[in-house]
Motif scaffolding. Structure first.
Motif, short mmCIF file in Angstrom:
data_model
loop_
_atom_site.label_atom_id
_atom_site.label_comp_id
_atom_site.label_asym_id
_atom_site.label_seq_id
_atom_site.Cartn_x
_atom_site.Cartn_y
_atom_site.Cartn_z
N SER A 117 18.60 -7.50 -14.06
CA SER A 117 18.60 -8.87 -13.55
C SER A 117 17.87 -9.80 -14.51
CB SER A 117 17.93 -8.94 -12.18
OG SER A 117 18.65 -8.16 -11.23
N PRO A 118 18.28 -11.07 -14.60
CA PRO A 118 17.61 -12.03 -15.48
C PRO A 118 16.17 -12.26 -15.03
CG PRO A 118 19.72 -12.89 -14.71
CD PRO A 118 19.43 -11.68 -13.89
N LYS A 119 15.27 -12.41 -15.98
CA LYS A 119 13.87 -12.70 -15.66
C LYS A 119 13.63 -14.20 -15.49
CE LYS A 119 12.11 -8.57 -17.95
NZ LYS A 119 11.21 -8.00 -19.00
N SER A 120 14.67 -15.00 -15.75
CA SER A 120 14.54 -16.46 -15.66
C SER A 120 14.62 -16.95 -14.22
CB SER A 120 15.65 -17.13 -16.47
OG SER A 120 16.93 -16.79 -15.96
N GLY A 121 14.97 -16.05 -13.28
CA GLY A 121 15.16 -16.48 -11.90
C GLY A 121 16.61 -16.75 -11.57
N ALA A 122 17.50 -16.70 -12.57
CA ALA A 122 18.94 -16.88 -12.33
C ALA A 122 19.44 -15.68 -11.53
CB ALA A 122 19.68 -17.00 -13.66
N PRO A 123 20.54 -15.85 -10.79
CA PRO A 123 21.00 -14.78 -9.90
C PRO A 123 21.69 -13.64 -10.64
CG PRO A 123 22.52 -16.63 -9.82
CD PRO A 123 21.36 -17.08 -10.66
N THR A 124 21.73 -12.51 -9.96
CA THR A 124 22.58 -11.39 -10.37
C THR A 124 23.76 -11.37 -9.41
OG1 THR A 124 20.70 -10.10 -11.18
CG2 THR A 124 22.71 -8.89 -10.66
N ILE A 125 24.97 -11.41 -9.96
CA ILE A 125 26.17 -11.52 -9.13
C ILE A 125 27.07 -10.31 -9.41
CG2 ILE A 125 28.20 -12.92 -8.55
CD1 ILE A 125 26.65 -15.35 -9.66
N VAL A 126 27.47 -9.64 -8.36
CA VAL A 126 28.45 -8.56 -8.47
C VAL A 126 29.64 -8.95 -7.61
CG1 VAL A 126 28.95 -6.13 -8.09
CG2 VAL A 126 26.68 -6.82 -8.85
N GLY A 127 30.83 -8.93 -8.19
CA GLY A 127 32.02 -9.33 -7.44
C GLY A 127 33.27 -8.69 -7.98
N SER A 128 34.37 -9.04 -7.35
CA SER A 128 35.67 -8.51 -7.77
C SER A 128 36.24 -9.41 -8.87
CB SER A 128 36.62 -8.44 -6.58
OG SER A 128 36.76 -9.72 -5.97
N TRP A 129 36.83 -8.79 -9.88
CA TRP A 129 37.46 -9.54 -10.97
C TRP A 129 38.72 -10.21 -10.42
CZ3 TRP A 129 36.63 -11.74 -15.34
CH2 TRP A 129 37.66 -12.04 -16.22
N ASN A 130 38.82 -11.53 -10.64
CA ASN A 130 39.95 -12.28 -10.07
C ASN A 130 40.39 -13.38 -11.02
OD1 ASN A 130 38.47 -14.97 -9.19
ND2 ASN A 130 37.13 -13.28 -8.57
N GLY A 131 41.50 -14.00 -10.68
CA GLY A 131 42.09 -15.02 -11.55
C GLY A 131 41.20 -16.23 -11.74
N ASN A 132 40.39 -16.56 -10.73
CA ASN A 132 39.49 -17.71 -10.86
C ASN A 132 38.43 -17.46 -11.93
OD1 ASN A 132 39.25 -20.33 -9.61
ND2 ASN A 132 37.21 -19.68 -8.94
N ASP A 133 37.90 -16.23 -11.96
CA ASP A 133 36.91 -15.89 -12.99
C ASP A 133 37.55 -15.82 -14.37
OD1 ASP A 133 34.58 -15.65 -11.39
OD2 ASP A 133 35.32 -13.75 -10.61
N ALA A 134 38.82 -15.44 -14.41
CA ALA A 134 39.52 -15.35 -15.70
C ALA A 134 39.65 -16.71 -16.37
CB ALA A 134 40.90 -14.73 -15.50
N ARG A 135 39.47 -17.78 -15.59
CA ARG A 135 39.52 -19.13 -16.17
C ARG A 135 38.28 -19.44 -16.99
NH1 ARG A 135 40.14 -22.40 -10.79
NH2 ARG A 135 39.65 -24.14 -12.19
N THR A 136 37.16 -18.76 -16.69
CA THR A 136 35.90 -19.06 -17.38
C THR A 136 35.41 -17.92 -18.26
OG1 THR A 136 34.65 -18.26 -15.47
CG2 THR A 136 35.16 -20.61 -15.54
N MET A 137 36.09 -16.77 -18.20
CA MET A 137 35.65 -15.62 -18.98
C MET A 137 36.85 -14.96 -19.67
SD MET A 137 32.65 -13.89 -16.68
CE MET A 137 31.76 -13.37 -18.13
N LYS A 138 36.59 -14.46 -20.86
CA LYS A 138 37.63 -13.78 -21.63
C LYS A 138 37.15 -12.37 -21.97
CE LYS A 138 40.18 -14.11 -26.00
NZ LYS A 138 40.35 -14.88 -27.26
N ILE A 139 38.00 -11.40 -21.68
CA ILE A 139 37.63 -10.01 -21.97
C ILE A 139 37.71 -9.79 -23.48
CG2 ILE A 139 38.18 -7.58 -21.55
CD1 ILE A 139 39.45 -8.44 -18.90
N THR A 140 36.57 -9.55 -24.10
CA THR A 140 36.52 -9.40 -25.56
C THR A 140 36.40 -7.95 -26.01
OG1 THR A 140 34.14 -9.86 -25.38
CG2 THR A 140 35.56 -11.69 -25.99
#
Length: 859
Positions: A117-140
């Motif tokens: 988890s980030p030490k900055s206080g930002a959240p840890t998110i676990v979710g299902s891979w979906n088309g909405n996330d594919a708009r902001t992330m690219k599998i490299t």
């Protein structure tokens, strides 16, 4: 035009003397502009992120928060049946819809059980891979997860923790621990706000986060062309009924942005507050600079008056120089502010929140505000010296090389200062004597302002006595050189007072916050010693609830005498006066909690509150609603039924731990709340058998080895964690206050530099009669030290007074112990002497290099 030419000539003739004042303006403006640019850039970054990540319409469970974070008492995200997806797809105007599952109440660990988890206080998110996330992330690297044994991680988290394809990952949720191997790494195509994000396939996410399939946390809906988000929301809501939350992209983005803005607003105004302190300190520097320049140019100004210059022209000439100084410092400060903003972005990047310079936002209002603020402050600061310059008569100037002190003005200033100081002291007394913290805080604020202004005004009067006392202790051991340094500091009390006041402001705040911070730690420690009767506290630092499996592991630990569970239930309370209080909480615990936390009662026995169908209320609530021991309160449990509970105890409000809590037993709560709706434990307390504390501590650590999301602390650990939290906050504040102290040091440097120029002929004569360069430099350094110690003594004394008063207000909230951090206070005082030495290095060096004959010939 003549006034402008004269001002320009004087400004550039004395540009070296103006430089440090310009630096003070530059730093203050830079901090203001840097803060504005940084917060505007943060807003732009999150605006873009939320705009891209929000689907046209989002459907979520009724209990979900507006920002989508996990809010369920069972540690699982609120869900809705998968059938909702089919109903949404039938709605008019829907182009596509996709069901997703995600949770923020998770801990993710690597193969060695290190927390990812980030030490900055930002959240840890676990979710299902979906088309909405594919708009902001690219599998490299690799591929999206398919099957229960695969998981994908964002590239920033992978880089930070050196994760690679095939590494083992454990996802720990309220359901349990799910193990998988990294199948892919996805890179953000937008700015990463610092969250650690992990993706599973949909079915695996349902099982790992919720514990069952056939449910979703969200349905992301895309509109057909020509259909507005508002119309789509209306159509979808009509199709699925009112049992679910439906939001447009703008509503989702606004809810997320509102959370971010609340955090940024606190940061923004705090930093602007420190910039204001720096400006206040800079005012003294500018006043000193122009006062000394006017004094040194007395003969020149007198000649100007003699050949026809009016008072107004002289006044305007000095103010024009101030305008040039303000414009120069402010323009440079705006540029430096952009640099500070970029530096803050890099700092946030090192903490895990990556901000792109391509999003750097410089609104037109930022440079305008910076320049206007810098110029106005500079001109206002120079007004009094300019007014003094205009009063110089031609004959007085021709008779004297320096401006005579206005004794009457000095007496009036001292009288006003004493009155303000007295008024400030009286306000602080009223604050300390207040019965309510809200009333006292107003008197405290007024007392701080009045006493600060009063000390500034009375500074010249105090300079004589304080400098003599410091001289007797610090300077006399240096013989004649020390005595000359003391007399130089006493020669112009107004100048010494103003120079010391600049340092006083920053150190007063340091002392005040040190006293408050130390008192908070001491008070909380005292409360822990008096109230906490348990040996160990088990909790999650990330806010995760404690699973039944972990509780079972704690209860099976050897060497323990008792284990107490502690839950928090939401409820609405209807009191005997007929009023209903919504959004209340009941703290349900095992009866042994009465031993674990020795809470003082004003009526009844707290142990009785854990009897069947019983509860306790706190003193303020009881007074407000006319509740007494034996009164009946109707408790409507959320996700449960209504209970009539008898009040068996009323707890005191004069506590720190669990202040304002209402207690009942878990057995009573379980009678009215179904088992599948009963929230998980927030905390678990464990008490060792007599003499087995060390063994029990080790056993607990071992028992929870497979539950790295939880931390075991004994009372020593808990006290240290509290001290560290307050210490980190204070260190951050001290870092921001350092800006004001830097400006104050510049003021000491400037005062000494101008003082050396003013005493050029005197220095030459002293050198001629035998004063060595080494002795001359020592004299100037000692003068600087005594001025710095004068400011430190006033600042630390004033700050401790503020801090002690603030502690009296905190005592009304249960923080009863006043602790003066003498180590910090003494260290700061001694450090001020070194600050004085540092500030004197350049002026002393320049004084030592003076040519004796040229110095004597100077008029």
């Amino acid at each position: 035009m003549t006034v402008l030419k004269t001002s320009m000539r004087n400004f550039f003739a004395h540009k070296g003397r103006m430089a440090l004042s310009a630096v003070a303006v530059l730093l203050s403006v830079a901090f203001v502009c840097g803060t504005l640019v940084f917060t505007d850039t943060m807003n732009t970054t999150f605006d873009k992120l939320f705009a891209v990540t929000s689907s046209d319409v989002t459907v979520s469970a009724k209990g979900a928060s507006d920002t989508g974070e996990t809010t369920s008492g069972n540690g699982k995200p609120p869900v809705m049946p998968a059938s909702v997806l089919g109903e949404v797809r039938k709605a008019q105007g829907v182009k596509s819809a996709e069901g997703t599952v995600f949770s923020t109440s998770v801990t993710v660990v690597d193969a060695d059980k290190n927390n990812l988890s980030p030490k900055s206080g930002a959240p840890t998110i676990v979710g299902s891979w979906n088309g909405n996330d594919a708009r902001t992330m690219k599998i490299t690297l690799g591929a999206a997860p398919e099957g229960t044994d695969q998981i994908m991680v964002d590239a920033d988290t992978a880089d930070k923790h050196h994760l690679k394809l095939g590494d083992d990952i454990g996802v720990i949720s309220a359901v349990g621990t799910h193990s998988a191997k990294i199948s892919g790494i996805a890179t953000f195509t937008v700015t990463n706000p610092g969250a650690a994000i992990f993706y599973l396939d949909t079915r695996t996410a349902q099982e790992a986060l919720v514990g069952k399939t056939g449910v979703y946390t969200n349905v992301n809906v895309t509109a057909d062309s020509g259909v507005s988000d508002a119309q789509l929301k209306k159509n979808v809501a009509a199709g699925i009924g009112g049992a679910y939350k439906v939001q447009t992209a703008k509503e989702t983005a606004d809810a997320n942005q509102k959370d971010v803005e609340s955090l940024l607003s606190v940061m923004k105004y705090a930093m602007l507050g420190f910039a204001g302190i720096a400006f206040l300190v800079g005012i003294f520097l500018i006043i000193n600079t122009f006062s000394m320049l006017v004094a040194q140019r007395t003969r020149e100004i007198g000649l100007m008056r003699a050949i026809g210059s009016s008072r107004r022209q002289v006044n305007r000439s000095v103010l024009t120089e101030a305008l040039l100084l303000g414009v120069t410092g402010s323009v440079l400060g705006v540029g430096a502010g952009v640099g500070i903003a970029v530096g803050l972005m890099k700092l946030m990047g090192s903490m895990g929140m990556h901000l792109s310079t391509s999003d750097l936002t410089v609104a037109w209002t930022t440079p305008v505000a910076g320049v206007v603020l810098g110029v106005v402050v500079t001109i206002l600061s120079a007004y009094l010296p300019a007014r003094r310059a205009g009063k110089i008569s031609p004959m007085a100037a021709l008779r004297d090389a320096g401006a005579p002190a206005d004794a009457r003005a000095g007496r009036i200033r001292a009288l006003i200062g004493l009155l303000l100081t007295g008024a400030g002291g009286y306000c602080l007394y009223l604050a300390a004597a207040a019965d309510k913290a809200t009333d006292g805080s107003l008197w405290l604020g007024l007392g701080v302002v009045l006493s600060l202004i009063g000390f500034v005004a009375v500074g010249p009067l105090l300079a004589g006595g304080v400098v003599r006392a410091l001289g007797a202790v610090v300077l006399r051991i240096f013989g004649p050189v020390g005595r000359m340094a003391e007399r130089n500091a006493l020669r112009n009390p107004r100048r010494t007072g103003a120079t010391g006041a600049a340092l006083m402001i920053g150190l007063a705040l340091v002392a005040c916050l040190s006293v408050v911070g130390s008192s908070m730690v001491a008070s909380a420690t005292d409360q822990l010693d008096k109230s906490v009767g348990t040996d160990f506290i088990i909790q999650s630092d990330s806010g995760q609830l404690i699973t039944p499996q972990a509780v079972k592991a704690v209860k099976s630990t050897p060497d323990l005498e008792r284990v107490t569970e502690y839950k928090v239930l939401d409820a609405a309370l209807t009191t005997p006066d007929g009023r209903t209080s919504k959004n209340e909480t009941i703290n349900a615990a095992d009866p042994t909690y009465a031993q674990d936390l020795r809470t003082e009662t004003v009526a009844g026995d707290l142990a009785d509150a854990y009897r069947p169908d019983s509860m306790s209320v706190f003193e303020g609530f009881a007074k407000k609603h006319g509740i007494k021991v034996g009164s009946t309160v109707k408790v409507d449990f959320k996700d449960g039924t209504t209970a009539d509970l008898t009040v068996r105890a009323i707890t005191s409000d004069d506590v720190v731990i669990d202040k304002g809590a209402m207690y009942a037993s878990i057995t009573t709560a379980a009678k009215y709340v179904p088992a599948d709706s009963m929230p998980l434990d927030v905390l678990v307390f464990a008490t060792a058998k007599d003499g087995q504390e060390t063994a029990a501590y080790k056993s607990l650590k071992s028992a929870l080895h497979d539950y790295p999301q939880y931390t075991v602390r004994d009372q020593t650990d808990y006290k240290q964690a509290l001290k560290d939290q307050i210490g980190q906050l204070l260190n951050m504040i001290y870092g921001l206050l350092a800006l004001a102290i830097i400006v104050a040091v510049l003021g000491v440097v400037n005062t000494l530099a101008l003082s050396v120029v003013e005493r050029t002929r005197e220095i030459g004569l002293m050198r001629a009669i035998g004063l060595s360069r080494r002795q001359l430099r020592r004299m100037i350094r000692l003068e600087s030290v005594v001025i710095a110690l004068f400011g430190a003594l006033l600042g630390l004394g004033l700050g401790m007074g503020w801090g002690a008063t603030a502690q009296k207000l905190l005592a009304l909230e249960g923080l009863q112990v006043l602790e003066i951090p003498w180590g910090t206070i003494i260290a700061v005082f001694i450090g001020s002497a070194f600050v004085g030495l540092l500030a004197a290095l350049i002026p002393a060096f320049r004084a030592g290099r003076m040519n004796v004959l040229n110095a004597i010939a100077t008029e």
